[in-house]
Structures are given as C-alpha cells and as structure tokens.
Design a protein around this motif. Sequence first.
Motif, short mmCIF file in Angstrom:
data_model
loop_
_atom_site.label_atom_id
_atom_site.label_comp_id
_atom_site.label_asym_id
_atom_site.label_seq_id
_atom_site.Cartn_x
_atom_site.Cartn_y
_atom_site.Cartn_z
N THR A 382 4.75 85.87 53.66
CA THR A 382 3.80 85.48 54.70
C THR A 382 2.93 86.68 55.05
O THR A 382 3.44 87.78 55.28
N ASN A 384 -0.86 87.75 57.34
CA ASN A 384 -1.94 87.28 58.20
C ASN A 384 -2.87 88.44 58.52
O ASN A 384 -2.55 89.60 58.25
N THR A 412 0.64 77.36 52.04
CA THR A 412 -0.20 76.99 53.17
C THR A 412 -1.23 78.06 53.46
O THR A 412 -0.90 79.25 53.52
N THR A 416 -4.55 80.54 62.67
CA THR A 416 -3.63 80.51 63.81
C THR A 416 -4.17 81.41 64.93
O THR A 416 -4.97 82.32 64.67
N ARG A 422 3.15 84.13 65.71
CA ARG A 422 3.62 82.85 65.19
C ARG A 422 5.05 82.60 65.68
O ARG A 422 5.83 83.52 65.85
N GLU A 430 -3.01 75.19 65.27
CA GLU A 430 -3.22 75.54 63.88
C GLU A 430 -4.34 74.72 63.28
O GLU A 430 -4.46 73.53 63.56
N THR A 432 -5.14 73.84 59.51
CA THR A 432 -4.58 73.96 58.17
C THR A 432 -5.67 73.69 57.15
O THR A 432 -6.11 72.54 56.97
N HIS A 435 -2.38 72.63 52.76
CA HIS A 435 -0.94 72.70 52.55
C HIS A 435 -0.64 72.02 51.22
O HIS A 435 -1.05 70.87 51.00
N GLU A 523 -3.91 83.07 58.01
CA GLU A 523 -2.50 83.27 57.63
C GLU A 523 -2.23 82.51 56.34
O GLU A 523 -2.68 81.38 56.17
N VAL A 525 0.99 81.45 53.81
CA VAL A 525 2.44 81.35 53.69
C VAL A 525 2.76 80.76 52.33
O VAL A 525 2.28 79.68 51.97
N GLU A 527 6.06 79.80 49.99
CA GLU A 527 7.51 79.65 49.88
C GLU A 527 7.85 79.22 48.46
O GLU A 527 7.35 78.21 47.97
#
Length: 546
Positions: A382, A384, A412, A416, A422, A430, A432, A435, A523, A525, A527
Amino acid sequence: MFFKFLSIFSILCTSTFLYAQPVVKGYRQTDINDLVLIYQGGTHRLDWTQEDFEPYVVHEDAQGKRNWFFDGFLFLEFKDGKGRCFASRYEKLGARKTEWIWLMDRIFEKEKGLSALNAAIQQQIEVLGAPPHKHRVVLGLPEPIPDQKDWGQNKGSSLDFSNEKDKFSACRWYIDEISARFKNADFKNLELAGFYWISEDIVTSKALTIPIGEYIRQQNRRFYWIPYWSATGFSDWKTLGFDVAYLQPNHFFNPKIPDQRLDDACQLAHTSHMGLEVEFDAEALADQKNSSRERLVAYLDHFEKNGVFDQSAIAYYEGGGAIIRFAKSQNPDDKALMDRLANLVQQRQNFRPLNTPALWNDTDQYAAINPVTNHWLISAGTINTRGNFHANSGEIKAKIRLSAQSQSDEITLRLTPAALERDTPGVNDEITLMHYSGGRPHFIEGGIKTAAYNETTGVEKKASLQLFPSAEKEFTLTCQWDSCSIRLWADNALFFALDNYNLNRAYKNFPRYWPFDAPFCLEIVAESEHKDPVLEIITLSYKKRP
C-alpha cells in the motif's frame, strides 16, 4: 514527490502482462422502440379507459394529422393506495397475496387497463389501417418485501420473505398467473413481451433477480428494469439477470441539476449498454406556474445530440397522464412540443441502428504529478501521496496495465482524505478510480464510499465495466471531480457519474453526505499472494481544476 513512495517497487524491465481494454458496447436496442410507462392499479391512479389510451396509441399534430405513437406499454404500480406497497420503501406494510391478486384484477379489468388499450388500438386500426409495428406490453412484477411474514400461502405453505426460496416462489406464481390470464384474454392487438422489476435498485433484491430472469426467459419473454440515477447495481444489470435496462437521468424534476446530467446519462448508458428514459410530467405544460417545459426540451436536445433517438431503445416517464393533458391543451407551445416528441418517435418506427460516434475525446494537456518517466511495477503493498501530493478537485489520469496472477489478487486505485489516516474509526470517504479483482478478471469497478453509501448501509454508489484481455494496448483511468460532481472514465468510456443534487434530500441525517470538497490524496493498494508485479503504472498526471 509521489514516486519516492514507490521505493518498494522495481523499474520495469521485461515481463509478460495480460492487458485489458474497455469495450464500449453502445446503447441497448430491443424489439420495443418506445416504451411508455403506464402507472395503473392503485386507487390513486387513472382508471385507464379506452379514451385515456387514445393519445398514447396515436398522436394528432397541430394540423390535425394522426399517426401511430408508442409501440410499447409498461404497466406498473408501487402501492395500492390503501397502505400496502408492491416495492420496498413505498409504504410501511408490504402487499400480501390478496393485494397481488387485486392488482392483477385491476390490470385485466373489463374496459380498463389492458382491455382498454387493446380496444383503443383496434379503433385506430379501423381508421388508419394496420400499424407498422406490433404493440407489446410489459407487466410489472411486485417485489416480495424482505422479511414479510404475512404474504399468504402458495401450494399450501405460508411464505416467509426472509427466505429467498419463498420470495422466488411468490414471483414465479405471479408470473404464471399473469401469463395464463393474458393468454385467456386473447388480446388481438397486444403481445406480452415480458415482465418489469418495479424496484428501481437491487439493495433489497440482489439475490432474487437472477433466478427470476432465468424463469422469464424459459417462457421466451424478457426481463426489464429501469434503475434510477446512480442506483446500486445499475451497471451490472446483465449479470443481475435482466435482459433490457434503461437508465433514468432524473434531470427533469430538479431545476438545479445542470444539463450536463443528460450528457452524462447518455455516456453512461452507452458505456453500460443500456437504453435511456425520457422524463417529464404535467409541469412541462406551458401554462403551468414555473413551467418545466424547457427541462423536457433539454432531454430532446441532448438525446438528439448524443444519438439516442437514432441508436437506443427509449422508455418514457410522463407522470401518469401528462400526455392526456398535452393532447387536450389548446396552447400552441404545448402542441409544438408534443409534435416534436411524436415526430421523433414516429421516425423510429422502422428502427435502423447507426454507427456509434466517439462520445469523448482527450484534447487537454496535463502536467505529470512528477517528472519520472520510467515505467513502474507494483507488487503487493500500500502506498499513498499523503503529505506530498494533495488535490481538492481536478482531473487525475493514470495509464496502467494489469498483470493478474491469481483469483486472490485485489488492486485498487483510489482518492482518500488527505487530512486523515486510513482506517480511522468512522472514516470511509473514498473515490475509487478502479477496483480490480482476480476473481472477476474481465471487470473493473469504480465509485464512491461515504458514511451513507457503503457495503454496510447496503446503499452503494458504484459501477462496473467489462474488460477483455488484450496483448496490444493498455488503458487509461480518468477521474474528474469538483465540489458537486464526480465522473470516472476508462479510456473514452464514462462508466460512473454522480452529483450531489439529490443526496442531501435522501440522506439528510448524514452531515457529511458530500465529503469530496476537501483535499484528497492518491492511494494504491495491491493485494497478492505472489511476489511478481500485479500492476504497471505507465504514466500518472494531474490537472488542477481552474
């Protein structure tokens, strides 16, 4: 600078990626060109006699010439007018089987409803000859109200609407009863095209519409839906089991909403392969105090400009009787406006889809967030720009490639609040931009989250866009936002648009119903269970709003 946060990533060398390219499908087309909404059933509605239907079946222009008008009629009702509702949130009490049967009786009542429409068409056939199209009807399907216990019995068992199986059982029974009644009525001039889901979002019925759609298609009919502006699930209409969906712009009813809403609606419908809805009511009559006539004119202007009348199926909300009022009006402005609408409809009787023009072009110049020109590969982690890059509004562009390794990957890109860390309790604002989930590899999602709109409240403001693998081209995400609106693009496809003109009224108990006029940071992210990169950022730029 932003890219000092990328120290955990490596500069692009050589790798193999799966690239994804958004596909703009164009407006939805179907065998009903012009579907007018007929609110019929409740005690507060018109009875809909043969005389009432006449100006919907044919239009008489200012010179006295008569011609066929709408080719589709959608019969729907939200409540019975006596305290029971056929869709969630319209009354405190849900309609029972008794009210469902009563509604069917109203639809099939002699010399009213369907019977009156059939007679009105027959009368005009005797004057004008056979119409150039079939007259098709779509009938509203009541929503089983969640957790209702008193609906009644089906096949000897009491139904409990906390149970999805019982909800489906009630809907299937209604579909069968309606189909049998329609067949027995033997209307010579009407064809049952399908059923309409009267709930205008899927907050309370997400699991139900898929099996209903499958059941309707087994009867060689279609499942229709008209979600309201930014309704939860609007862009996922196909995966939710619907065959035809129209988007409501919801522009007519609020004079503060700019005409840009209509262009946004056209582009969203084009991106999500939806039809569109023309909206007006009796307030569009010229003699009305504070007449909304120009609001209806705006629909016609912008729909013409965006190719809707040439390329799209269209539904028409007219407030339950406005066209009758227009037909009786002696004001020449009313005659001229309805003549224009009718002429547009009549030109569509022999529907010929045209090539779809590009709806958006990138002609602006952008300043990079920083001067780094290398490509960057992003692995799990992550990052930002908090403390380094903040923006109150403007436009962010990110040209990216995705490299999905497994179904467990989640990627994502979002904006933010810059002033808040966060995961601060109670903070979930948020925007987005994208995603992506490896479990749904051909789609991205985008939208917003606030205290009012999120997974927990069940009222989500988001949209999805289908992607296909491509070995030749990356795609560009664009976010434009200011103090009253947010728009998201993937390449030239607008797939999410929201403004704050309706939100305060609907969620006045949430003081921060529109938190997007504060500084935000970017930001990212990622995963993944793998060490390999899952995202390539090719360019990243920001243009401040003037």
